[in-house]
Scaffold this motif. Sequence first.
Motif, PDB file in Angstrom:
ATOM      1  N   ASP A  62      31.082 -10.994  33.852  1.00 49.61           N
ATOM      2  CA  ASP A  62      30.477 -11.570  35.064  1.00 49.61           C
ATOM      3  C   ASP A  62      31.561 -12.063  36.011  1.00 49.61           C
ATOM      4  O   ASP A  62      31.489 -11.872  37.226  1.00 49.61           O
ATOM      5  CB  ASP A  62      29.573 -12.773  34.709  1.00 49.61           C
ATOM      6  N   CYS A  63      32.543 -12.730  35.430  1.00 47.62           N
ATOM      7  CA  CYS A  63      33.650 -13.272  36.222  1.00 47.62           C
ATOM      8  C   CYS A  63      34.367 -12.133  36.962  1.00 47.62           C
ATOM      9  O   CYS A  63      34.630 -12.233  38.169  1.00 47.62           O
ATOM     10  CB  CYS A  63      34.584 -14.037  35.287  1.00 47.62           C
ATOM     11  N   ARG A 121      33.120  -9.166  37.719  1.00 41.14           N
ATOM     12  CA  ARG A 121      32.235  -8.552  38.721  1.00 41.14           C
ATOM     13  C   ARG A 121      32.096  -9.412  39.968  1.00 41.14           C
ATOM     14  O   ARG A 121      31.858  -8.913  41.052  1.00 41.14           O
ATOM     15  CB  ARG A 121      30.852  -8.270  38.118  1.00 41.14           C
ATOM     16  N   SER A 122      32.272 -10.749  39.787  1.00 39.84           N
ATOM     17  CA  SER A 122      32.145 -11.598  40.982  1.00 39.84           C
ATOM     18  C   SER A 122      33.499 -11.858  41.642  1.00 39.84           C
ATOM     19  O   SER A 122      33.652 -12.810  42.409  1.00 39.84           O
ATOM     20  CB  SER A 122      31.415 -12.900  40.628  1.00 39.84           C
ATOM     21  N   GLY A 123      34.484 -11.018  41.345  1.00 41.07           N
ATOM     22  CA  GLY A 123      35.761 -11.105  42.065  1.00 41.07           C
ATOM     23  C   GLY A 123      36.789 -12.002  41.411  1.00 41.07           C
ATOM     24  O   GLY A 123      37.836 -12.291  41.994  1.00 41.07           O
ATOM     25  N   ASP A 156      41.087 -17.320  36.386  1.00 46.62           N
ATOM     26  CA  ASP A 156      39.833 -18.028  36.123  1.00 46.62           C
ATOM     27  C   ASP A 156      39.570 -18.194  34.630  1.00 46.62           C
ATOM     28  O   ASP A 156      39.080 -19.231  34.193  1.00 46.62           O
ATOM     29  CB  ASP A 156      38.677 -17.273  36.797  1.00 46.62           C
ATOM     30  N   ASN A 200      38.446  -6.523  39.047  1.00 49.41           N
ATOM     31  CA  ASN A 200      37.677  -5.317  39.345  1.00 49.41           C
ATOM     32  C   ASN A 200      38.518  -4.406  40.247  1.00 49.41           C
ATOM     33  O   ASN A 200      38.850  -4.766  41.376  1.00 49.41           O
ATOM     34  CB  ASN A 200      36.381  -5.745  40.059  1.00 49.41           C
ATOM     35  N   ASN A 229      37.474  -3.787  43.844  1.00 53.02           N
ATOM     36  CA  ASN A 229      37.357  -4.929  44.751  1.00 53.02           C
ATOM     37  C   ASN A 229      38.746  -5.305  45.299  1.00 53.02           C
ATOM     38  O   ASN A 229      39.562  -5.924  44.622  1.00 53.02           O
ATOM     39  CB  ASN A 229      36.737  -6.113  43.985  1.00 53.02           C
TER      40      ASN A 229
END
Length: 360
Positions: free
Chosen positions: A22-23, A25-27, A168, A43, A46
């Motif tokens: 998830d982390c 995929r959200s950049g 992150d 990603n 991105n």
Amino acid sequence: MTRVIKIDPNYPDPQVIGAAADCLRSGGLVAFPTETVYGLGANAFNQQAVERIFQAKERPASDPIIVHICDLNQFMEVAIDVTSPALALANEFWPGPLTIIQKRNPRVPAVVSAGLGTIAVRLPRHPVALALIRAAGVPVAAPSANRFARPSSTQAGHVLSDLEERVDMILDGGPAPIGLESSVVDVLSEPPLLLRPGGISLEDLRRIVPAIILKSQYKDVKDAEAQRSPGQLSRHYSPRTPLILVKGSADQIVGKLNAIAVYLVEHKKKVGILCADEDKGSLEGSATACLSLGSKNDLDTIGINLFSCLRQIDQAGVDFILIGEVEESGIGLAIRDRLFRASEGREIDSIADLNRLKIL
Ligand code: TXA
Ligand code: MG
């Protein structure tokens, strides 16, 4: 805030993998173990997320990044016109510590490849890396998870000390099993080139592509040239303490290390030595710090321990680190390459050479 999460290297917890995916995929940036070294992932599709990798590492934008995939379908998403030598290498060595250069699919932002028309691709075999890429559903751009030019991270603690607050999430799957980066091959060039020796030996690569040769990366490669053939910057993998690479045949190395250490100590310098288990007893008396990397007869173990010992001895408060050259066969070629770069060209054969270096 950097979250560090322990994860079983063989049976990664799907919930932890889901959160990390998830982390991504959200950049976000996620550091994860691979069989070679830890990677700092984003990603690959991105652009902004990939730009964050360069910022976090303080990596020059001219240094392209490897894209990690989980299957051959993803190979076709990131590369185009995939060649038959590339497929032959992929069939033999993937999943594993091999990176293959192909033409970049324009779907992948140019920033990943530092503007080049090519792309470096690897299908890793570490269960955590594979599970993460699969769960993210996108290819993952990931250089080694260290500050630029520092030794690569082979443990989560190394990532934290280099990149805390800049990443992150860190998945802590224990020490990386190989400890040295992947072999990078360019099968588009004629002759095909081994750009960076690594986890797959040149001997093994030649079983599949006999014409492959080692790009001679040693010495005085200027930055302009480095940009044309990336990965050739000679300052790399360096501890902060100057490292001196002592050359000579196996039976001479210990004597030379000893003589040079004694000489440096006479000149009021503190010396750290990295050596083989068998030589520690005869060397530790001449040094402030002495760490053994593994048995002489076991280059794989020396490779596993190299980066973490470089980091450790860098903390020992010495003025110089001494290390002897290793044999060239198998993984030895990759170890020699990392040592040459870590030494930033400070290769010596004797005390006369040491004086010529004007480091005292
Ligand atoms: O084992 C590894 O390869 C690790 C793990 C995380 O997979 N990754 C790694 O990445 O070592 P990095 O960025 O530290 O090293 C990538 C190397 C560099 O020498 C880079 O210049 C080269 O691959 N490279 C990347 N893309 C390239 C391209 N398009 N053409 C030529 N060389 C490329
Ligand atoms: Mg690196």
